[in-house]
Design an enzyme around this catalytic site. Sequence first.
Site, PDB file in Angstrom:
ATOM      1  N   SER A 261       2.425   5.052   9.523  1.00  0.00           N
ATOM      2  CA  SER A 261       2.272   3.919   8.598  1.00  0.00           C
ATOM      3  C   SER A 261       1.584   5.045   7.125  1.00  0.00           C
ATOM      4  O   SER A 261       0.986   5.656   6.615  1.00  0.00           O
ATOM      5  CB  SER A 261       1.531   3.007   8.707  1.00  0.00           C
ATOM      6  N   LYS A 262       2.082   3.782   5.787  1.00  0.00           N
ATOM      7  CA  LYS A 262       1.246   4.012   4.678  1.00  0.00           C
ATOM      8  C   LYS A 262      -0.205   4.486   4.966  1.00  0.00           C
ATOM      9  O   LYS A 262      -0.481   4.835   4.451  1.00  0.00           O
ATOM     10  CB  LYS A 262       1.508   3.009   3.872  1.00  0.00           C
ATOM     11  N   ARG A 263      -0.255   2.841   5.388  1.00  0.00           N
ATOM     12  CA  ARG A 263      -2.207   3.224   5.340  1.00  0.00           C
ATOM     13  C   ARG A 263      -2.530   4.563   6.260  1.00  0.00           C
ATOM     14  O   ARG A 263      -3.186   5.165   5.958  1.00  0.00           O
ATOM     15  CB  ARG A 263      -3.112   2.002   6.251  1.00  0.00           C
ATOM     16  N   ASP A 266      -2.079   7.546   3.926  1.00  0.00           N
ATOM     17  CA  ASP A 266      -3.374   6.893   2.902  1.00  0.00           C
ATOM     18  C   ASP A 266      -4.727   8.131   2.539  1.00  0.00           C
ATOM     19  O   ASP A 266      -5.217   8.288   2.319  1.00  0.00           O
ATOM     20  CB  ASP A 266      -3.498   5.835   2.022  1.00  0.00           C
TER      21      ASP A 266
END
Length: 501
Positions: A261-263, A266
């Site tokens: 995921s983007k999370r 990141d």
Amino acid sequence: MSVRVRFAPSPTGALHIGGVRTALYNYLFAKKHKGAFILRIEDTDQNRFVAGAENYIEQALEWAGVSPDEGVNAGGDFGPYKQSERKDLYKQFADQLLAEGKAYYAFDSSEELDEMRERLKEARVANPQYNAITRMQMVNSLTLSDEEVKERIERGDDYVIRIKLPRNEDVRFKDLVRDWVVVNTATMDDKVLLKSDGMPTYHLANIVDDHMMEISHVIRGEEWLPSAPLHVLLYEYLGWEKPEFAHLPLLLKPDGNGKLSKRAADKLGFPIFPLNWNDPVSGELSKGFKEEGYLSDAFINFLAFLGWNPGGEEEIFSMDELIDAFTIERINKAGARFDIEKAKWFNEQYLRTKPDEELAEAYSSLYDQPIEKSKSLAIVAALKERVTFVQDIKVAGSFFFESPKEFDEKTTRKKWNEFAVEKLKGFSAELAPLNEVSKEEVKEIFMAYLATDETPLGKVMPALRLALTGQGGGPDLMAIMSILGPKEVVDRINKAIQALA
Ligand code: GLU
């Protein structure tokens, strides 16, 4: 049959790297079979529309080198390529299904739907659905009289059109990646086909467009696999031949635990989008692979191998080689672990093969003041084997622009001594009268000087490097001296002698 494939993103935000991979596989497959690669914008969900997303998708595909043959900008004979511009088309097929008793009107309010789900939950129904059993307790054209349905529609009540699924029937199809998929309609939902705003849902629009655009193969992410049985039924209901399906494995987090995921990206400090994305809602800026310094061909090579491999040891494949080697049969079923170190490795390999001219231009553009061409060419040639990204050259080669302020402690301790200092002074004297030297010339001078008393290289070289760069290791010392020029070399030797005295 000619191959026609499509990438069909919804413009709801930046394109995730998984989306770029889907586009890439479609592109490779199309090119391999001399077919067409189509970009279709699926923007029927007005609530999720994000400004700038469509443009971003186009730009990202262009950067990645997977530009569509047909699409909003590319044009083509099957347009419009944006679903919001095809609105009228979908209704006609929803009407056809209604007329044939394969769909029905439903007037339930969202409260009524919630109530139904609650009821089912209380009755411990694992998977509460609007289906063959529950539909008979709801407000729809199967439970209301024809007159009442007519009346409700005429007075403008909100309604949706739902597909009427068989009560208990196996839907089976052969997926090119996952092989046979069998799902019983008892586990499925009478999905909405047309919404109250007159817009089709993804399911209806997707099937109508794939049919009208003569799509031969649907290659898309695994998250759409649960929708595929419904799509297969829709093709049957509409009397259309269905395309082939290939559902691509998920991209997983580096540890293999769950979706990338983007999370997660990141948190682990790597990009998830191909290009920088400035989120218009949150104002957050997310860095892209391009801006992080990835070369597009390295990025593509890396992406191609996330979920597919051609067999064999070779990993470096140009786009043409990928096209040549690509087959759906070699797509993996299992999820693909994302490994940013591998992406870096690919970038290093590609960087090394880039012409110095190209790298020098990119490198020079990192400075406010352009660097003299011969200098930037020499610097990239000296450093390109030692870095991952072009911008690393700026960091690794900062000593080309300023003399060292600090000196590597270990090298100083082990290699800086009176003997070395004497030799450096003598070598300085040889260089002092010169204005410029090639790396070959300076090597000759240095070697000849050491040869006069048979001084071994190892007794002077590390000290010389230390004086010029402050470091214990680095690129070819002769190249460094040639780039700095004799005057600067002499100057730095003198400064180091003072600093380390
Ligand atoms: N609009 C869908 C998406 O956002 C397309 C899925 C498909 O390819 O059928 O990914």
